[in-house]
Every structure is written in C-alpha cells, then in structure tokens.
Design a protein around this motif. Structure first.
Motif, PDB file in Angstrom:
ATOM      1  N   SER A  31      23.457  53.980  74.935  1.00  0.00           N
ATOM      2  CA  SER A  31      24.699  54.335  75.630  1.00  0.00           C
ATOM      3  C   SER A  31      25.353  55.582  75.026  1.00  0.00           C
ATOM      4  CB  SER A  31      25.685  53.163  75.596  1.00  0.00           C
ATOM      5  OG  SER A  31      26.196  52.963  74.290  1.00  0.00           O
ATOM      6  N   VAL A  32      24.906  55.998  73.847  1.00  0.00           N
ATOM      7  CA  VAL A  32      25.459  57.178  73.176  1.00  0.00           C
ATOM      8  C   VAL A  32      24.768  58.439  73.696  1.00  0.00           C
ATOM      9  CG1 VAL A  32      25.734  58.335  70.945  1.00  0.00           C
ATOM     10  CG2 VAL A  32      26.013  55.864  71.110  1.00  0.00           C
ATOM     11  N   LYS A  33      25.561  59.456  73.993  1.00  0.00           N
ATOM     12  CA  LYS A  33      25.007  60.722  74.493  1.00  0.00           C
ATOM     13  C   LYS A  33      25.109  61.856  73.473  1.00  0.00           C
ATOM     14  CE  LYS A  33      24.062  58.941  78.416  1.00  0.00           C
ATOM     15  NZ  LYS A  33      22.947  58.068  78.286  1.00  0.00           N
ATOM     16  N   ARG A  34      26.198  61.896  72.716  1.00  0.00           N
ATOM     17  CA  ARG A  34      26.420  63.038  71.830  1.00  0.00           C
ATOM     18  C   ARG A  34      27.298  62.621  70.652  1.00  0.00           C
ATOM     19  NH1 ARG A  34      29.306  66.760  75.156  1.00  0.00           N
ATOM     20  NH2 ARG A  34      31.205  66.349  74.032  1.00  0.00           N
ATOM     21  N   ARG A  66      32.780  61.850  66.155  1.00  0.00           N
ATOM     22  CA  ARG A  66      33.184  61.352  67.475  1.00  0.00           C
ATOM     23  C   ARG A  66      31.896  60.997  68.213  1.00  0.00           C
ATOM     24  NH1 ARG A  66      35.882  65.604  70.598  1.00  0.00           N
ATOM     25  NH2 ARG A  66      36.501  63.956  71.999  1.00  0.00           N
ATOM     26  N   VAL A  67      31.759  59.737  68.591  1.00  0.00           N
ATOM     27  CA  VAL A  67      30.592  59.263  69.323  1.00  0.00           C
ATOM     28  C   VAL A  67      30.991  59.205  70.795  1.00  0.00           C
ATOM     29  CG1 VAL A  67      28.941  57.390  69.590  1.00  0.00           C
ATOM     30  CG2 VAL A  67      29.904  57.886  67.327  1.00  0.00           C
ATOM     31  N   LEU A  68      30.302  60.011  71.601  1.00  0.00           N
ATOM     32  CA  LEU A  68      30.626  60.104  73.021  1.00  0.00           C
ATOM     33  C   LEU A  68      29.449  59.600  73.840  1.00  0.00           C
ATOM     34  CD1 LEU A  68      32.048  63.716  72.742  1.00  0.00           C
ATOM     35  CD2 LEU A  68      33.370  61.615  72.801  1.00  0.00           C
ATOM     36  N   GLY A  69      29.733  58.852  74.885  1.00  0.00           N
ATOM     37  CA  GLY A  69      28.655  58.320  75.704  1.00  0.00           C
ATOM     38  C   GLY A  69      29.167  57.654  76.963  1.00  0.00           C
ATOM     39  N   ASP A  70      28.311  56.847  77.566  1.00  0.00           N
ATOM     40  CA  ASP A  70      28.637  56.141  78.805  1.00  0.00           C
ATOM     41  C   ASP A  70      28.536  54.642  78.574  1.00  0.00           C
ATOM     42  OD1 ASP A  70      28.843  58.547  80.295  1.00  0.00           O
ATOM     43  OD2 ASP A  70      26.660  58.604  80.513  1.00  0.00           O
ATOM     44  N   ASP A  71      29.516  53.910  79.093  1.00  0.00           N
ATOM     45  CA  ASP A  71      29.503  52.441  79.036  1.00  0.00           C
ATOM     46  C   ASP A  71      29.245  51.907  77.634  1.00  0.00           C
ATOM     47  OD1 ASP A  71      29.934  52.274  81.808  1.00  0.00           O
ATOM     48  OD2 ASP A  71      27.788  52.545  82.186  1.00  0.00           O
ATOM     49  N   MET A  72      29.899  52.489  76.652  1.00  0.00           N
ATOM     50  CA  MET A  72      29.738  52.026  75.279  1.00  0.00           C
ATOM     51  C   MET A  72      30.574  50.759  75.084  1.00  0.00           C
ATOM     52  SD  MET A  72      29.769  55.573  73.060  1.00  0.00           S
ATOM     53  CE  MET A  72      31.452  55.985  73.456  1.00  0.00           C
ATOM     54  N   ASN A  73      29.981  49.756  74.491  1.00  0.00           N
ATOM     55  CA  ASN A  73      30.673  48.512  74.211  1.00  0.00           C
ATOM     56  C   ASN A  73      31.084  48.528  72.742  1.00  0.00           C
ATOM     57  OD1 ASN A  73      30.839  45.702  73.149  1.00  0.00           O
ATOM     58  ND2 ASN A  73      30.527  45.206  75.306  1.00  0.00           N
ATOM     59  N   PRO A  74      32.390  48.439  72.445  1.00  0.00           N
ATOM     60  CA  PRO A  74      32.842  48.536  71.051  1.00  0.00           C
ATOM     61  C   PRO A  74      32.189  47.522  70.113  1.00  0.00           C
ATOM     62  CG  PRO A  74      34.709  48.675  72.530  1.00  0.00           C
ATOM     63  CD  PRO A  74      33.519  48.326  73.380  1.00  0.00           C
ATOM     64  N   GLU A  75      32.022  46.295  70.561  1.00  0.00           N
ATOM     65  CA  GLU A  75      31.428  45.268  69.704  1.00  0.00           C
ATOM     66  C   GLU A  75      29.978  45.626  69.359  1.00  0.00           C
ATOM     67  OE1 GLU A  75      30.200  40.662  70.239  1.00  0.00           O
ATOM     68  OE2 GLU A  75      32.260  41.183  70.806  1.00  0.00           O
ATOM     69  N   LYS A  76      29.232  46.083  70.365  1.00  0.00           N
ATOM     70  CA  LYS A  76      27.842  46.466  70.130  1.00  0.00           C
ATOM     71  C   LYS A  76      27.759  47.714  69.255  1.00  0.00           C
ATOM     72  CE  LYS A  76      26.106  44.369  74.335  1.00  0.00           C
ATOM     73  NZ  LYS A  76      25.598  44.596  75.688  1.00  0.00           N
ATOM     74  N   MET A  77      28.726  48.618  69.411  1.00  0.00           N
ATOM     75  CA  MET A  77      28.738  49.824  68.579  1.00  0.00           C
ATOM     76  C   MET A  77      28.969  49.455  67.118  1.00  0.00           C
ATOM     77  SD  MET A  77      27.953  52.182  70.624  1.00  0.00           S
ATOM     78  CE  MET A  77      28.193  53.623  69.633  1.00  0.00           C
TER      79      MET A  77
END
Length: 180
Positions: A67-70, A144-155
C-alpha cells in the motif's frame, strides 16, 4: 442599499478567505522550507526502489508494504557547532507533530534513541504515516510514508517487521553517511 450589500458580501468573503488560510506550519511546509538548508538532507524514495526480502512477511505485512508508494526523508545532522540550532529545529518538529491531526501509533525508546510513529487519517485508512526519530548526538530524521489505502494498524506491524529485516544499506547510503 445595493452598495451596503456589496460591502457586506465583500467583507464576508474576505473574512472567509483569511480564516481558511491557516498560519499553522505543516510537516510538508517544514520539508519545503528546509530542503535546501545546510544541516538538512532530503531524499524521495519510491517504494519500488526499496528491495526487501519479503519471503518472511505475513499476508498483513505484505498488504501494508504494497500500500506504500513513496517515502520522503528529511534529516537534520547535529554537530558541536549547531547544538542550539538542533534544539530549536527539534522543538519545531515536536510542535508540528503534537497537532491534533497527528494520531499516535507507537513510540519506541532504546539507548538514547527515540522513535515515534504517527499517522494522519482514520483508524481504518491513513493518508500519511510519519516516522520521527532522534538521538541527541546524531540528529533527527523524519520519514513521510505516502500511499493508497494504508491501514495504520498494519503499518505499525510493518514498522516492527522492518526493524528486524535485512535492508540493503546501499539503497539508503546517502542517508546513513549523513549521520556519520
């Protein structure tokens, strides 16, 4: 009468515009303001360039990683000559990250190192995840972790896994050399 209505409408419009342009400093603004400063280093890292052995990742960790892009990195190196400046910059970052929009995810403290993981968004979907770490004798770094549909718990699980992962230091050599 027509002139009075125009005056009132202009006053309301001006007030709305001034109120909506908040004077608060954001993390993104802090990055922009300091990217050319001599004690700072910045680096944009597309996640496609980060090579990790994901064979031991769980499905949850894999989903979080994908889910992380950049990654945007900003680091500040401390030296004997800029100790006061370091304290000022560190307090600026702490103040920015203490704003209500930054939700706490985890905090780690080990042998003088401090790491904070925060996010912007809801419990189900993060717009941005922030890793902020510092050590008095080396400086601080913000990712700064940027992405789509990132789930905080999973991160949070992913961050914990990355602490144990074998990461090719050649990929982040500029960052590592900056703190030496």
């Amino acid at each position: 009468m027509k002139r009075t209505i125009q005056y009132i409408l202009c006053t309301i419009l001006t007030t709305v515009l001034l109120v909506s342009c908040g004077d608060g400093v954001s993390l993104q603004r802090y990055y922009v303001d300091n990217q050319e400063s001599k004690h700072f280093i910045t680096q944009d890292i597309p996640i496609s360039m980060v090579k990790l052995d994901k064979s031991n990742f769980s499905e949850e960790e894999n989903e979080a990683f994908n889910s992380v892009k950049r990654l945007n990195f900003l680091g500040y190196q401390t030296e004997d000559t800029n100790a006061e400046s370091y304290k000022v910059e560190l307090e600026k970052v702490k103040t920015i990250l203490s704003a209500d929009k930054y939700n706490d995810l985890m905090e780690v403290s080990d042998k003088g190192n401090r790491l904070f993981v925060k996010y912007i968004g809801t419990d189900d979907s993060a717009d941005e995840v922030i890793l902020f770490g510092y050590r008095k004798d080396t400086g601080f770094g913000i990712v700064r972790v940027l992405g789509d549909d990132m789930n905080p718990e999973k991160m949070g699980v992913l961050v914990h896994s990355l602490q144990k992962a074998n990461i090719d230091e050649g990929q982040v050599q500029d960052i590592m050399n900056f703190f030496k």
